[in-house]
Design an enzyme around this catalytic site. Sequence first.
Site, short mmCIF file in Angstrom:
data_model
loop_
_atom_site.label_atom_id
_atom_site.label_comp_id
_atom_site.label_asym_id
_atom_site.label_seq_id
_atom_site.Cartn_x
_atom_site.Cartn_y
_atom_site.Cartn_z
N TYR A 61 29.47 4.15 116.18
CA TYR A 61 28.30 5.02 116.18
C TYR A 61 27.06 4.35 116.77
CZ TYR A 61 30.42 8.39 112.88
OH TYR A 61 31.20 9.35 112.29
N GLY A 74 30.18 10.84 117.29
CA GLY A 74 29.44 9.68 117.82
C GLY A 74 29.02 9.89 119.26
N SER A 110 35.92 8.51 120.54
CA SER A 110 34.63 8.27 119.89
C SER A 110 34.82 8.28 118.38
CB SER A 110 33.65 9.37 120.25
OG SER A 110 34.10 10.59 119.68
N ASP A 111 33.88 7.68 117.66
CA ASP A 111 33.84 7.93 116.22
C ASP A 111 33.35 9.37 116.04
OD1 ASP A 111 33.98 7.80 113.52
OD2 ASP A 111 32.74 6.02 113.30
N TRP A 112 33.53 9.91 114.85
CA TRP A 112 33.33 11.36 114.64
C TRP A 112 31.87 11.79 114.89
CZ3 TRP A 112 37.79 10.08 115.26
CH2 TRP A 112 38.86 10.91 115.06
#
Length: 803
Positions: free
Chosen positions: A288, A323, A319-321
């Site tokens: 993030y 992000g 990606s992170d959620w």
Amino acid sequence: MRKILRITLKTFGVILVILIVSGLLGWWYVSSQFLNFEDDYTEKEEIPKLTIDGYTFLDRNENGVLDVYEDDRVSIADRVEDLLSQMTLEEKIHILKGSGMASGIGMVDPEEGIPGVVGTIVATPRLGMPALNLSDGPAGLRIEPTREGIDRTFYCTAFPIATLLASTWNTDLAYKVGDAMGNEALEYGIDVILGPGANIHRHPFCGRNFEYYSEDPLVTGKIGAAMVNGIESNGIGTSVKHFVANNQETNRNFNDTRVSDRAMREIYLKGFEIIVEDAQPWTIMSSYNKVNGTHTAESKHLLTDVLRDDWGFEGLVMSDWFGGSDAVAMVNAGNDLLEPGTKKQWDALTKGHDEGTLNMDAVDTSVKRILTLIFKSQKMKGYKYSENPDLKAHAEITRKSASEGIVLLKNEATLPLEKGKNVALIGVYSYDFIAGGTGSGDVNEAYTVSLEEGLANTGFSINQKAKDAYHEHKTANPEAFVKPEGMSAMFNPYLPTEMTYNAAMMQDIVAESDLAIITIGRNSGEGGDRVATDDFLLSDKEKDILQVTCKAFHAANKKVIVVLNIGGVLETASWKDQPDAIVLAWQGGQEGGNAVADILSGQVNPSGKLTVTFPVEVEDHASNVNFPQNGLPMKMTDLLFGKDDIPEDKMEENVDFTEYEEGVYVGYRHFDKANLDVSYPFGYGMSYTNFEYGEMELVHENDSLKITVPVMNTGQVSGKEVVQFYISKDSTQIDRPVQELKAFAKTVLLSSGETDTLRVHVPVKNLRYWNESSLQWTLESGTYKIKAGASSRAIKKAVQVKI
Ligand code: BGC
């Protein structure tokens, strides 16, 4: 009067209607943008498949061409190239992002999806490409345990937290845990596990440290690689996270990590690099945070230059959620997959294409990486999952791994305990054991064995007086024992209020028991960092409990043991003199209580060692001056909607950046350099037996240092020893740590008198440092010392080598 009443009611009515309407609109907006969003993608008609001579083709007879599609005899690369050439622009953009997060919060019809799956790779039905399911990690698979209208459960095994697993220093065991976890994914229809976590414990307050292995990158890399290899041996992917320098939760979506190149290469990137080298994971998850001003998910330098070009990573980056903030920049930088996918991203990518800002070569490359992963998946191979993994067998594995990672910190002629003793269990956590941390790293397991149950299972009797006191406390404070559920459980650790014991009550307990065990519990997780008061430091109640218990039991010549059921480091220096033994149980997953009982009873001889330093004071950490101390929880709105830049004068309170001023001096690298006392050093852990180290030998051959050291069990009971190999360079032209871990090994279970000769290889290239002026790895010539230690502060043997 009546008129006033009418007006008031009317006003209330209007307000109520406004509230309901805005609530509905808000929900509709969130749902359409983030949960199950329509991205204007129009599904095309499916192309039929043909089988000729056992090969499967997509039927493109109208062009007179038959192309390979789904056949193991044709390389995945060829099949991917072929499919890509068939894809429309819309299909390509469609596959770059997931379909939203509805199933992740249980909003899915079990007929159509798996509740608890947080993300997907979307299907391309026209080309016969299925959708894939992504689920958390890293202490076990995370799916919803129940499904509406279905009369059975779907529990997963809660394995020990990552820090405990690393404390085993046993890569074979980490592989086995990974294998079991991967098997649960396979049998529950999940294609990629979102883990392991490979961030460095930069500071003890990071709320997610439990998901990470160590303050040291070599331990992180080696245990992480074993985990990846174990999971992926099932044909299930992993997503090694959070890439990179994501070492705090405070303002996690926008915090800028300001860090030197050298610290990045030697500390924060290193663990990921080792995992790529040893395990080539299917996927990596960007983080993030920003690094030096750029979101990692938008950093071409990190995602392409370092990860792909320098290290040769072949998989995909997701990606992170939610992000990253600019979908076009993400794809252009090499962030192939946007998870869980939003309507905004679909719009942005389409617009990026229309305006020419979206690099279509980057799109093709990302699509190819996604297709490659789909082809590798079990889903593509048509695997019929059973929905019945062998949870019993996995419970055995988790118990074994939990007991092997427990660290014996102190033992004054107390442990192991004779079975049959009457044990007074003190403190709420003895009865309410914590299996693991919260947030996405939590697991929905069927049960958690408490310490009380574990001891009873192992043949101890539980003191009734102490137990009654706990139950009275619980009955008197029901609200303190309500476990948060659903989304609330994600971000609110269950921490029941500790009880108080007065001297008279303690006297009664002492009179009827043989010894006391005090459990100190801590819990934290995603979305918030820890703080000093009542967390890193013992609370006043806990100090009282320790004092009252030790005083009463010691006066009666009886022992007191402290069990630490924690997910991150806490202060021990000020109180460790009081009890007779301290057992660092970490959070051992669902079999935690049994695992601790195995250690207390001597059924298992402790062989875990610390992968993080326990400092005297938190201020001793070089990172402390720059670590946010306010513990402010993350804001959901920041996560979903982003946030405006913070004005200069508000920067400080918003923690908009974190200066990694300490450079490479993280953990023991700092404590050694600054010559500081610590409470328990990196690599430390006791055993019920003793080991002697024989002559250490080193051969420098083919760019590798081949080191052997015999280790003999000189005590009375069987045990295992972890040996750590550190390098030092006393005469040096550069600023470097006093010593750095370069290899480790663990003996087999040695019976009394038995010897195991440990062998490790250290490639000479691993002695290099990152040269900030030439921006490359550089080897300093001269004499190096290679040391074999039982801990970073208990060096047993050393040899020198000239390079
Ligand atoms: C976490 C990730 C996790 C993802 C999906 C994010 O909030 O940072 O670690 O994999 O959610 O649950």
